[in-house]
Enzyme design. Sequence first.
Site, PDB file in Angstrom:
ATOM      1  N   ARG A  66      17.478  -6.192  17.022  1.00  0.00           N
ATOM      2  CA  ARG A  66      16.519  -5.091  17.139  1.00  0.00           C
ATOM      3  C   ARG A  66      15.085  -5.611  17.255  1.00  0.00           C
ATOM      4  O   ARG A  66      14.183  -4.921  17.727  1.00  0.00           O
ATOM      5  CB  ARG A  66      16.666  -4.107  15.958  1.00  0.00           C
ATOM      6  CG  ARG A  66      15.769  -2.886  16.084  1.00  0.00           C
ATOM      7  CD  ARG A  66      16.252  -1.637  15.315  1.00  0.00           C
ATOM      8  NE  ARG A  66      16.874  -1.949  14.047  1.00  0.00           N
ATOM      9  CZ  ARG A  66      16.248  -2.440  12.981  1.00  0.00           C
ATOM     10  NH1 ARG A  66      14.952  -2.681  13.044  1.00  0.00           N
ATOM     11  NH2 ARG A  66      16.899  -2.691  11.875  1.00  0.00           N
ATOM     12  N   TYR A 119       8.324  15.138  34.972  1.00  0.00           N
ATOM     13  CA  TYR A 119       9.761  15.187  34.717  1.00  0.00           C
ATOM     14  C   TYR A 119      10.061  16.231  33.620  1.00  0.00           C
ATOM     15  O   TYR A 119       9.340  16.291  32.616  1.00  0.00           O
ATOM     16  CB  TYR A 119      10.209  13.788  34.285  1.00  0.00           C
ATOM     17  CG  TYR A 119      11.664  13.652  33.979  1.00  0.00           C
ATOM     18  CD1 TYR A 119      12.613  13.701  34.987  1.00  0.00           C
ATOM     19  CD2 TYR A 119      12.103  13.455  32.672  1.00  0.00           C
ATOM     20  CE1 TYR A 119      13.966  13.565  34.703  1.00  0.00           C
ATOM     21  CE2 TYR A 119      13.442  13.316  32.381  1.00  0.00           C
ATOM     22  CZ  TYR A 119      14.371  13.376  33.401  1.00  0.00           C
ATOM     23  OH  TYR A 119      15.693  13.243  33.109  1.00  0.00           O
ATOM     24  N   ASP A 184       3.517   7.745  34.826  1.00  0.00           N
ATOM     25  CA  ASP A 184       4.946   7.637  35.092  1.00  0.00           C
ATOM     26  C   ASP A 184       5.078   7.356  36.589  1.00  0.00           C
ATOM     27  O   ASP A 184       4.818   8.222  37.421  1.00  0.00           O
ATOM     28  CB  ASP A 184       5.658   8.935  34.694  1.00  0.00           C
ATOM     29  CG  ASP A 184       7.184   8.821  34.833  1.00  0.00           C
ATOM     30  OD1 ASP A 184       7.648   8.066  35.709  1.00  0.00           O
ATOM     31  OD2 ASP A 184       7.902   9.519  34.087  1.00  0.00           O
ATOM     32  N   LYS A 209      16.532   4.835  37.408  1.00  0.00           N
ATOM     33  CA  LYS A 209      16.431   5.305  38.787  1.00  0.00           C
ATOM     34  C   LYS A 209      16.394   4.107  39.743  1.00  0.00           C
ATOM     35  O   LYS A 209      17.374   3.388  39.827  1.00  0.00           O
ATOM     36  CB  LYS A 209      15.199   6.218  38.921  1.00  0.00           C
ATOM     37  CG  LYS A 209      15.069   7.240  37.777  1.00  0.00           C
ATOM     38  CD  LYS A 209      16.212   8.246  37.716  1.00  0.00           C
ATOM     39  CE  LYS A 209      16.269   9.068  36.428  1.00  0.00           C
ATOM     40  NZ  LYS A 209      15.052   9.732  35.998  1.00  0.00           N
TER      41      LYS A 209
END
Length: 403
Positions: A66, A119, A184, A209
Amino acid sequence: MSHFNTHAFETHAVHAGREDFIALGIHAPPIDLSTTYPVTDLDAGTASFDALVAGEGHAANSIYARLHNPTVARTEQALATLEGTEACVAFGSGMAALTAVVLAARVRGNHVLAVRPIYGTSDHLLDSGLLGMHTEFVQAEEIEQRRRADTALIVIETPANPTLDLVDIRAVVAAAGDVPVLVDSTFATPVLQNPATLGARYVLHSATKFLGGHGDVIAGVVCCADADAKMLRTVRAATGGLLHPLAAFLLHRGLPTLALRVERAQQNAMVIAERLAAHPAVACTHYPGLGTVRNAHLLGTQMRGPGTLISIDLRAGHDAASAVMRAVKLITPAVSLGSVDSLIQHPAGLTHRMLAPEAKQACGITPGLLRLSVGIEHVEDLWADIDQALKQGRAANITQAAA
Ligand SMILES: *Cc1c(COP(=O)(O)O)cnc(C)c1O
């Protein structure tokens, strides 16, 4: 950003994050699936732990996955190179990436300015107040007068989802003063635009994407300066929005063909957009390359090409859109975008469903709007499918009108 001067983008896309392969005697990225790392020297281990918790990008010992993972770090290095930033921090999804930036911004205040449309889930995350932020949606031109002492972040998306409107990054950065601007840039990819070179503090991609590009990995990245990356790594280590090393491997594997994929899909999109604009079933075709979106003049300066997404508003509205979704055979009727294969979806019914009706209307998300993500298939096969699906859409509408 010096690496921008050393090789062309296409070359970096193939080699970035792989610079040490010869020295290691390998030719493909190794996948490290360890969750924990042996600490034989406690003092050295403690020093590594402290460094990683403070957000350093690497340490002598990774300690725990992590905190650090070498496979993920390679992919991050590759993406920082492609965006021209000092660093990149990868997350388990685009939404985890946005969440980390918002949480990191909270030290500045709890007011966010955002420019619609963005989005759908980003809109929902910001609008819901889920992260303790109060978001005001404004026009890009209003940012200077609407920013306050407690404004912690400005969020824009360009090209915007789903209208493909462009937002002037330089103008927003100028209006933002010292407030960090997050862009973005998912729809543009680093092939077509590099917001950090225009002053954006955070460049966010849903790597699900185009960057992944094959519809088989969910990931998100934030490209930024080292100091901001430290804070994001600290947030990631504390909140656990990690990118799994297998996903990081797939993401890295997609990068060498990124420019090829985007360029071919864009060539297809230009042909298809022109034909859609001339099609009798289509009232409006939103595509930067046709000049039919806001700030289309930024094409050629801010953005190097018109991209691969096209939105069309069907004359016959929702029923025609629904019939087209049912009629496509080659194109997959599905949300998401940026894959090698073409996808079509209905923003009002799917991706932007959570927006209030007034918000949908204000940003042009109409019942007849379909968003097409053009892939790298042969353009004539794609057009044949679109054309037959639009005929079905018209037939459905005529039948309904007659009934
Ligand atoms: C998909 C998408 C996101 C969210 O990314 P996930 O990887 O699905 O979490 C954010 N912004 C844009 C523009 C997107 O297309």
